[in-house]
Design a protein around this motif. Sequence first.
Motif, PDB file in Angstrom:
ATOM      1  N   ASP A  41     -41.861  65.483   9.447  1.00  0.00           N
ATOM      2  CA  ASP A  41     -42.431  66.305   8.518  1.00  0.00           C
ATOM      3  C   ASP A  41     -42.765  65.791   7.064  1.00  0.00           C
ATOM      4  O   ASP A  41     -43.776  66.036   6.355  1.00  0.00           O
ATOM      5  CB  ASP A  41     -41.691  67.558   8.328  1.00  0.00           C
ATOM      6  N   LEU A  42     -42.312  64.823   6.737  1.00  0.00           N
ATOM      7  CA  LEU A  42     -42.585  64.086   5.501  1.00  0.00           C
ATOM      8  C   LEU A  42     -43.734  63.193   5.432  1.00  0.00           C
ATOM      9  O   LEU A  42     -44.574  63.210   4.582  1.00  0.00           O
ATOM     10  CB  LEU A  42     -41.524  63.009   5.006  1.00  0.00           C
ATOM     11  N   ASN A  79     -35.817  66.771  12.463  1.00  0.00           N
ATOM     12  CA  ASN A  79     -36.909  66.478  11.689  1.00  0.00           C
ATOM     13  C   ASN A  79     -36.497  65.685  10.306  1.00  0.00           C
ATOM     14  O   ASN A  79     -35.608  65.875   9.666  1.00  0.00           O
ATOM     15  CB  ASN A  79     -37.526  67.967  11.323  1.00  0.00           C
ATOM     16  N   GLN A  80     -37.369  64.940  10.066  1.00  0.00           N
ATOM     17  CA  GLN A  80     -37.172  63.815   8.822  1.00  0.00           C
ATOM     18  C   GLN A  80     -36.755  64.308   7.703  1.00  0.00           C
ATOM     19  O   GLN A  80     -35.737  63.736   7.123  1.00  0.00           O
ATOM     20  CB  GLN A  80     -38.635  63.210   8.835  1.00  0.00           C
ATOM     21  N   SER A  81     -37.282  65.346   7.084  1.00  0.00           N
ATOM     22  CA  SER A  81     -36.879  65.749   5.738  1.00  0.00           C
ATOM     23  C   SER A  81     -35.299  65.971   5.664  1.00  0.00           C
ATOM     24  O   SER A  81     -34.817  66.371   4.647  1.00  0.00           O
ATOM     25  CB  SER A  81     -37.588  66.934   5.278  1.00  0.00           C
ATOM     26  N   ARG A  82     -34.706  66.459   6.648  1.00  0.00           N
ATOM     27  CA  ARG A  82     -33.154  66.663   6.764  1.00  0.00           C
ATOM     28  C   ARG A  82     -32.266  65.669   6.554  1.00  0.00           C
ATOM     29  O   ARG A  82     -31.125  65.964   6.375  1.00  0.00           O
ATOM     30  CB  ARG A  82     -32.737  67.639   7.932  1.00  0.00           C
ATOM     31  N   SER A  84     -31.992  62.658   4.036  1.00  0.00           N
ATOM     32  CA  SER A  84     -32.683  62.016   2.803  1.00  0.00           C
ATOM     33  C   SER A  84     -32.768  60.321   2.601  1.00  0.00           C
ATOM     34  O   SER A  84     -33.617  60.137   2.080  1.00  0.00           O
ATOM     35  CB  SER A  84     -31.838  62.475   1.445  1.00  0.00           C
ATOM     36  N   ALA A  87     -36.283  59.158   2.843  1.00  0.00           N
ATOM     37  CA  ALA A  87     -37.013  58.950   1.620  1.00  0.00           C
ATOM     38  C   ALA A  87     -36.498  57.845   0.795  1.00  0.00           C
ATOM     39  O   ALA A  87     -37.083  57.037  -0.170  1.00  0.00           O
ATOM     40  CB  ALA A  87     -37.182  60.414   0.910  1.00  0.00           C
TER      41      ALA A  87
END
Length: 330
Positions: A41-42, A79-82, A84, A87
Amino acid sequence: MNRIFSGVQPTGNLHLGNYLGAIRNWVRLQEQYDCIYCVVDLHAITAPQDPDELRANTREVTAGLLAAGIDPANNIVFNQSRVSGHAELAWIFNCVARLGWLNRMTQFKEKAGKHRDNATVGLYAYPTLMAADILLYKATHVPVGEDQKQHLELTRDIAQAFNSMFKTELFPMPEPLILGAAARVMSLRDGSKKMSKSDGSDYSRINMTDDADAIALKVRKARTDSEPLPGSPDGLEGRTEAANLLGIYGALADKTVAQVCEEFAGEPFSVFKLQLVDLAVSVLAPIGKEMKRLCDDPNYVDQVLSDGAERATEIATPILSEVKKLAGLL
Ligand code: TYM
């Protein structure tokens, strides 16, 4: 240890290219490897997204992975944004990768088009986040369609640069796994363009949620030429639309293009297309049905994602700590 990582963007309809180029291979690889599959999602927000649609698409794409046969108990689906760490590691890689390397990325050039100055910084840095996705888990193998090959090469360059900068062998050199007769599925309307979620015409792609009527209509309308089907792949030279449909048939039937040519040698497309519709419906309809069922159960899908993110974090945390230590970050 071998570990698989791969990702898919939650930006609208999953299509036959995603399925044949990637997801079907992910399902098969789960028998042999530890697999981590991520809904990125990022990466999706490198282009503007409606927040409600993004949430719905993240759940729908997750439902697609599960419906295709990925087992979330024995593999990690999240999902990627979970997590951290994606990033954080991407930022560190932004300080390793060179502008010259990113300037060569064809996907950025295609997506930014003529409005380069208007593209987000995120779209430009997209490949460093992708490298972080893979290396955060020290993945060794990455099953993708052919369009991701250049990003994988960059990931290897970043891994190598990091290792040599900090005199370590922390990161493996991940290998792309580009498998099957349909590693690059083309648009049904134009054999020179890849099948994609962003094509303005829905007739260009078969979506994983299309019903039998929609699949039949799209295959019937698919562009072909006026020659009959050849008896061998040599006869497909310069016939991009024909080659695409035969590749799709081969991938769906688990046959080589040569076998498909032998089967349909001399037949007109009208005959071949009827068979292709039957085959596509028999493979996709059960997946589409299960996807819809799962989309009606968002709590279950959310539970899979949060459970997956917890397990992904456990793997990522010590690797990210090692990266920070090597880089001198207290
Ligand atoms: P995405 O979301 O565009 O596509 C997901 C997967 O589907 C494959 N694919 C195709 N294969 C064959 N023919 C096509 N027409 C076709 N269209 C898409 C893609 O090659 C991909 O394997 N950058 C990635 C997502 C990503 C990723 C990662 C992948 C982010 N981080 C880390 C691997 C590892 C992308 O945009 O895929």
